[in-house]
Design an enzyme around this catalytic site. Sequence first.
Site, PDB file in Angstrom:
ATOM      1  N   ASP A  64     -14.769 -15.858 -49.467  1.00  0.00           N
ATOM      2  CA  ASP A  64     -16.061 -15.842 -48.664  1.00  0.00           C
ATOM      3  C   ASP A  64     -16.621 -14.293 -48.839  1.00  0.00           C
ATOM      4  OD1 ASP A  64     -18.425 -16.429 -47.581  1.00  0.00           O
ATOM      5  OD2 ASP A  64     -17.618 -16.788 -45.781  1.00  0.00           O
ATOM      6  N   GLN A 172     -11.418 -21.378 -44.575  1.00  0.00           N
ATOM      7  CA  GLN A 172     -11.605 -20.567 -43.269  1.00  0.00           C
ATOM      8  C   GLN A 172     -11.302 -21.616 -42.230  1.00  0.00           C
ATOM      9  OE1 GLN A 172     -15.734 -19.799 -44.844  1.00  0.00           O
ATOM     10  NE2 GLN A 172     -15.068 -17.406 -44.609  1.00  0.00           N
ATOM     11  N   ASP A 174     -10.662 -22.312 -37.977  1.00  0.00           N
ATOM     12  CA  ASP A 174     -11.301 -21.955 -36.793  1.00  0.00           C
ATOM     13  C   ASP A 174     -10.043 -21.781 -36.094  1.00  0.00           C
ATOM     14  OD1 ASP A 174     -13.748 -22.466 -37.894  1.00  0.00           O
ATOM     15  OD2 ASP A 174     -14.505 -23.045 -35.960  1.00  0.00           O
ATOM     16  N   ARG A 202     -21.226  -6.268 -35.416  1.00  0.00           N
ATOM     17  CA  ARG A 202     -21.840  -7.373 -35.641  1.00  0.00           C
ATOM     18  C   ARG A 202     -20.889  -8.420 -35.716  1.00  0.00           C
ATOM     19  NH1 ARG A 202     -21.766 -11.501 -39.836  1.00  0.00           N
ATOM     20  NH2 ARG A 202     -23.714 -12.081 -40.053  1.00  0.00           N
ATOM     21  N   ASP A 204     -19.762 -12.097 -36.075  1.00  0.00           N
ATOM     22  CA  ASP A 204     -20.062 -13.175 -36.861  1.00  0.00           C
ATOM     23  C   ASP A 204     -19.987 -14.488 -36.173  1.00  0.00           C
ATOM     24  OD1 ASP A 204     -20.403 -14.009 -39.852  1.00  0.00           O
ATOM     25  OD2 ASP A 204     -18.565 -14.979 -39.411  1.00  0.00           O
ATOM     26  N   TYR A 208     -19.587 -20.923 -32.335  1.00  0.00           N
ATOM     27  CA  TYR A 208     -18.791 -21.799 -32.549  1.00  0.00           C
ATOM     28  C   TYR A 208     -17.446 -21.637 -32.087  1.00  0.00           C
ATOM     29  CZ  TYR A 208     -22.816 -21.760 -35.997  1.00  0.00           C
ATOM     30  OH  TYR A 208     -23.960 -21.661 -36.666  1.00  0.00           O
ATOM     31  N   GLU A 246     -24.580 -12.457 -33.766  1.00  0.00           N
ATOM     32  CA  GLU A 246     -24.874 -13.157 -34.833  1.00  0.00           C
ATOM     33  C   GLU A 246     -25.163 -14.756 -34.493  1.00  0.00           C
ATOM     34  OE1 GLU A 246     -24.568 -15.111 -39.371  1.00  0.00           O
ATOM     35  OE2 GLU A 246     -23.025 -15.090 -37.843  1.00  0.00           O
TER      36      GLU A 246
END
Length: 544
Positions: A64, A172, A174, A202, A204, A208, A246
Site C-alpha cells: 500500500d 494491513q 488493525d 499527519r 492516518d 478507526y 485525517e
Amino acid sequence: MAITDDTLWYKDAIFYELHPRAFFDSDGDGKGDLVGLASRMDYLQELGVDCIWLLPVFSSPLNDDGYDIADYYDIHPDYGSLDDWIALVQEAHNRGIRVIADLVLNHTSDQHPWFMESRSSTGNPKRDWYVWSDTDQMYPDARIIFLDVEPSNWTFDETTGQYYWHRFYASQPDLNFDNPAVREEMLNVLRFWMDTGIDGFRADAVPYLIEREGTNCENLPETHAILKDLRGVMDAEYPGRILLCEANQWPDDVRPYFGDGDEFHMSFHFPVMPRLYMALRRADRTAIVDIMCRTPAIPDTCQWCTFLRNHDELTLEMVTEQERHYMWHEYAPEPRMRQNLGIRRRLAPLMDNDRRKIELMNSMLFTLPGSPIIYYGDEIGMGDNIWLDDRNGVRTPMQWDDSPNAGFSSAPADQLYEPVIDDASFGYQRVNVAAQRVDPDSLFHAIRRFIAVRKQHKVFGRGDLVFLEPADLAVLAYLRAFEGEVVLAVHNLTDSHRTVTLPSVDFEGAQPVDLLRDEPWPAASATSYEITLPPYGYLWLRLR
C-alpha cells in the site's frame, strides 16, 4: 530564511504534499529518495511553501505504497537511511521549511514482526496486539472502506483458526488500541521520529482506532481519549509542533478531533473538496456555501486543512449518492477513471487542462478558511495515468525538464518505479518545471504569486468568513476579516463574463486594492459596488 517561533505557524502555512519515491532519484535506481528530495529543496523554497508533508518512508513491503509498515523505527532502503532523513530535515529547516511525516496509527503490515508473532499462536504475548475473533460476524455495522477489493473487514488466518480485523487491505491488520502496551508503543514511535527534528505528523485513519459492538466503529469516545494522550506528549515534550488529523467525515463528526484545543491542531476538511468541483461544473455556488455554513466553529488554536487533490483517489465519501453519481458522470465518464468511492485523476485533467479553471480552483482553495495543501506537480499542471494500478496514476515521477525520464532519474526508462507521463497534453516534454520557471506567465508563477500574497496577509489563515449573496448563483463572493483587515474574494464559476452588484455597506470608506496585481480599484458608490469578471475569473480585493 529562519523557522519562525510562532507556535501558531500552521494557521498561516502553505503545505506541500509529496511522495519521496516520486520526487527525485539521486542514485539512478529508478526510485526517488531522501537525498534526491534534499537536493530539490531550493525549488520548494522558490515556490514559497512553508511545510512539506511526506508520504511514509518506513520499512514496508509496499503493498500500500508504505502505509503498510513493517518497522516503525527504520527507513525503507529505497529511500535511504536514518542519517539521510535527519539531513533532509536539516536542509529543509535551513530554508525555513518545516517537515511533517505520516504517522500510521491504525494498522501495520502483515509482515510486521508484531503481527507475525501475533498470528503464530493464540497464546503468543503479542496476540492481543491485534484484533482477533472466532467469527467474522462481529462489528457488522462497520462499513467496508475498500469496497472495490475487500469483501469483509475480517480475514481468516489458517495458522490459528481465527479471523483478524482490518479496516483497509487484508494485508494491513488493525492494531488493538484497547491494549495499553500498543498505546505506549505508539507514543514511543512518536518520540523516536520527533527526536529526528521533524515538525509534526499527519496521523492516518484516526477514526478507526477502537472497535465496539453495536456501533459503526468510527469516532468512538475511547478513540478521543487515546488521541488526547498523544497530544499531551506533543505539548509536554515537543511544543510548537503539530498533529494533523485525517478523518474523512462530516464536519460535525470531525469537530471532536480538535477537542478543546487539546487534541489535533489541524484536520482536513474533506467535504468541501468535492463541492468545489461540483460548484464549478454546475456554475452554482450553493454546494460550497452550504457545506461551509454546516462547518462548526473550532478552537482559536486550531485550523482546517484544505486541498484540491492528494495522493489518494478524489474521495466521494462525503457526498450523497446522487452527488457521487453526478461527479462520476461529469469528471470520470470512463469506468477506469473511477476507483472505490472516488476518482483516480489529477487536478489538471479534471479541469480539462483549462488554465483558467485550474487557477480558479486554486483561488478558492487559497481564500477560503483553512491552510491549503498543494499536491506535488499540481503547481505545474501535471497529468495522470489512469491505467496504472490502484492510486499510482497520480503518484508518477515529478516532471523536472524535457530530458529523458523528465529529469527525474538517470535509470533506464523501464527501471522507473512507474513510467513518466508522456501523452500529448501532459507529457513531460511540454509540462515541466524548467519550462515554467523561465515563463513568467506559467501556472508555476501564478501559484507562486498566490502563495506569496497569501503569506503577506494573515486574514486568509485566521479571518472570519461571511458569504455575500448576489442574485447570480454563478458568482461566489465572500469577505474574510481579521484584526481590521478585510478582503473580498470573488469567483466566476462560468465560461462567460459576469457582472455582479454587491451592497456598498461592505465597502463603506474603502479604497479597494487588487492584491494579486497590486493595483487600486475605484472607490464604492453610495449604494452599490459593481464588479465584472471574465470567464472563470477571480479577484482578491483588500478593502481595509
